[in-house]
Scaffold this motif. Structure first.
Motif, mmCIF file in Angstrom:
data_model
loop_
_atom_site.group_PDB
_atom_site.id
_atom_site.type_symbol
_atom_site.label_atom_id
_atom_site.label_comp_id
_atom_site.label_asym_id
_atom_site.label_seq_id
_atom_site.Cartn_x
_atom_site.Cartn_y
_atom_site.Cartn_z
ATOM 1 N N LYS A 56 0.846 -1.185 0.000
ATOM 2 C CA LYS A 56 0.000 0.000 0.000
ATOM 3 C C LYS A 56 0.882 1.235 0.000
ATOM 4 N N ARG A 57 0.430 2.225 -0.741
ATOM 5 C CA ARG A 57 1.121 3.512 -0.725
ATOM 6 C C ARG A 57 0.088 4.605 -0.937
ATOM 7 N N GLN A 58 0.232 5.678 -0.156
ATOM 8 C CA GLN A 58 -0.747 6.766 -0.231
ATOM 9 C C GLN A 58 -0.108 8.040 -0.717
ATOM 10 N N GLY A 59 -0.872 8.779 -1.531
ATOM 11 C CA GLY A 59 -0.473 10.108 -1.942
ATOM 12 C C GLY A 59 -1.576 11.070 -1.579
ATOM 13 N N GLN A 60 -1.588 12.194 -2.251
ATOM 14 C CA GLN A 60 -2.640 13.160 -1.986
ATOM 15 C C GLN A 60 -3.913 12.723 -2.709
ATOM 16 N N ARG A 61 -4.903 12.309 -1.993
ATOM 17 C CA ARG A 61 -6.189 11.815 -2.486
ATOM 18 C C ARG A 61 -6.110 10.491 -3.247
ATOM 19 N N VAL A 62 -4.947 9.947 -3.411
ATOM 20 C CA VAL A 62 -4.813 8.678 -4.120
ATOM 21 C C VAL A 62 -4.105 7.644 -3.259
ATOM 22 N N THR A 63 -4.531 6.399 -3.440
ATOM 23 C CA THR A 63 -3.912 5.270 -2.762
ATOM 24 C C THR A 63 -3.752 4.148 -3.765
ATOM 25 N N VAL A 64 -2.594 3.513 -3.776
ATOM 26 C CA VAL A 64 -2.387 2.351 -4.619
ATOM 27 C C VAL A 64 -2.240 1.135 -3.717
ATOM 28 N N LEU A 65 -2.932 0.084 -4.081
ATOM 29 C CA LEU A 65 -2.861 -1.181 -3.358
ATOM 30 C C LEU A 65 -2.303 -2.255 -4.280
ATOM 31 N N LEU A 66 -1.403 -3.041 -3.753
ATOM 32 C CA LEU A 66 -0.784 -4.115 -4.522
ATOM 33 C C LEU A 66 -1.014 -5.439 -3.811
ATOM 34 N N ASN A 67 -1.626 -6.383 -4.506
ATOM 35 C CA ASN A 67 -1.835 -7.722 -3.969
ATOM 36 C C ASN A 67 -1.066 -8.698 -4.847
ATOM 37 N N LYS A 68 0.113 -9.074 -4.391
ATOM 38 C CA LYS A 68 0.975 -9.928 -5.217
ATOM 39 C C LYS A 68 0.445 -11.361 -5.279
ATOM 40 N N THR A 69 -0.323 -11.756 -4.294
ATOM 41 C CA THR A 69 -0.847 -13.124 -4.285
ATOM 42 C C THR A 69 -1.742 -13.376 -5.489
ATOM 43 N N VAL A 70 -2.597 -12.394 -5.793
ATOM 44 C CA VAL A 70 -3.511 -12.544 -6.927
ATOM 45 C C VAL A 70 -3.109 -11.653 -8.089
ATOM 46 N N LYS A 71 -1.932 -11.037 -7.986
ATOM 47 C CA LYS A 71 -1.394 -10.176 -9.059
ATOM 48 C C LYS A 71 -2.395 -9.100 -9.452
ATOM 49 N N HIS A 72 -2.761 -8.306 -8.468
ATOM 50 C CA HIS A 72 -3.777 -7.286 -8.671
ATOM 51 C C HIS A 72 -3.297 -5.956 -8.117
ATOM 52 N N LEU A 73 -3.594 -4.924 -8.874
ATOM 53 C CA LEU A 73 -3.203 -3.562 -8.525
ATOM 54 C C LEU A 73 -4.457 -2.694 -8.591
ATOM 55 N N SER A 74 -4.616 -1.794 -7.649
ATOM 56 C CA SER A 74 -5.766 -0.890 -7.729
ATOM 57 C C SER A 74 -5.347 0.537 -7.386
ATOM 58 N N LEU A 75 -6.089 1.464 -7.958
ATOM 59 C CA LEU A 75 -5.903 2.892 -7.681
ATOM 60 C C LEU A 75 -7.190 3.410 -7.077
ATOM 61 N N GLN A 76 -7.093 3.979 -5.908
ATOM 62 C CA GLN A 76 -8.244 4.571 -5.252
ATOM 63 C C GLN A 76 -8.095 6.077 -5.251
ATOM 64 N N ILE A 77 -9.123 6.763 -5.713
ATOM 65 C CA ILE A 77 -9.142 8.217 -5.719
ATOM 66 C C ILE A 77 -10.245 8.668 -4.776
ATOM 67 N N ALA A 78 -9.881 9.412 -3.760
ATOM 68 C CA ALA A 78 -10.851 9.897 -2.781
ATOM 69 C C ALA A 78 -11.489 11.197 -3.253
ATOM 70 N N ALA A 79 -12.783 11.345 -2.954
ATOM 71 C CA ALA A 79 -13.511 12.583 -3.264
ATOM 72 C C ALA A 79 -13.256 13.017 -4.702
ATOM 73 N N THR A 80 -13.639 12.177 -5.627
ATOM 74 C CA THR A 80 -13.352 12.390 -7.045
ATOM 75 C C THR A 80 -13.896 13.736 -7.527
ATOM 76 N N GLN A 81 -13.073 14.409 -8.299
ATOM 77 C CA GLN A 81 -13.399 15.742 -8.806
ATOM 78 C C GLN A 81 -13.490 15.717 -10.333
ATOM 79 N N PRO A 82 -14.180 16.691 -10.920
ATOM 80 C CA PRO A 82 -14.266 16.720 -12.394
ATOM 81 C C PRO A 82 -12.908 16.694 -13.072
ATOM 82 N N GLY A 83 -11.919 17.304 -12.456
ATOM 83 C CA GLY A 83 -10.566 17.309 -13.017
ATOM 84 C C GLY A 83 -9.905 15.953 -13.020
ATOM 85 N N ASP A 84 -10.514 14.989 -12.352
ATOM 86 C CA ASP A 84 -9.975 13.631 -12.360
ATOM 87 C C ASP A 84 -10.410 12.857 -13.597
#
Lengths: 115, 113
Positions: A56-84
């Protein structure tokens, strides 16, 4: 061959909601992953990265999660804005036997933010 | 800060003609790359260079050549363009080493007719 891929081609969310963009990868030797954002007519822009020794790693409004067991990556964006609103790509980085170290990109997910 | 500069921004090219896409970076990065982006096919690596004086082939190198005479410049040449080379081309650079992000230029939109 091995590749990086995405589950959803288009994601539509309401402004203010959280967004989750998923990515599956198949190369277990990949040691570094990046999420890029691409707006229309522009080149990919770095959002956040994560190394394979992290889950797991967090940035400003974004978080990336890595699950190596199932080879899966996700990007989470908090409070999504039109500029996203953009196309989001995951990419993996691996050094091959040939000496090549370059990014392999997934096919991309379009995020549409509804006002 | 300029970062990565690509030229031209767009071009229409007759099939059979040659063309060189220019790429310059001012970040003193060792590694540089050329990608092409096509709808439905994503972003694919054409050629790369780990350091000045060396180049290597990516996923889709046929019909393209590159050179890396110095750290800053990495031109991509199409010797005899074909319509299937119609694409958006991106140049990128990164610090050589494990786990470093690549910085991208704004792209060159090439149409081969």
């Amino acid at each position: 061959g091995e590749s990086v891929g995405l589950h959803l081609p288009t994601l539509s969310v309401q402004e203010g909601d959280n967004s989750i963009i998923n990515c599956a990868y198949s190369n277990s030797a990949s040691d570094y992953f990046i999420w890029y954002k691409q707006e229309s007519g522009k080149g990919p822009q770095f959002i956040i990265d994560i190394r394979s020794n992290m889950d797991k790693r967090q940035g400003q409004r974004v978080t990336v999660l890595l699950n190596k067991t199932v080879k899966h990556l996700s990007l989470q964006i908090a409070a999504t804005q039109p500029g996203d609103s953009a196309v989001y790509f995951c990419a993996e980085n691996i050094e091959e036997d040939t000496g090549r170290r370059a990014l392999t990109f997934g096919s991309g997910t379009r995020l549409q933010v509804q006002p | 800060t300029a970062g990565i500069t690509q030229a031209p921004t767009s071009q229409i090219l007759a099939a059979g003609r040659s063309m060189t896409l220019r790429c310059t970076q001012d970040m003193r990065h060792n590694a540089m790359y050329w990608y092409r982006q096509d709808l439905g096919l994503g972003i694919r690596l054409i050629h790369y260079s780990n350091t000045a004086g060396t180049t290597g082939k990516g996923e889709v190198p046929d019909g393209y050549s590159v050179s890396r005479a110095n750290t800053d410049d990495f031109p991509l040449t199409l010797a005899s363009a074909v319509p299937s080379q119609t694409s958006v081309y991106f140049c990128a650079s990164s610090e050589q080493g494990r786990g470093t992000e690549a910085f991208f230029g704004q792209g060159t939109r090439l149409t081969v007719v």
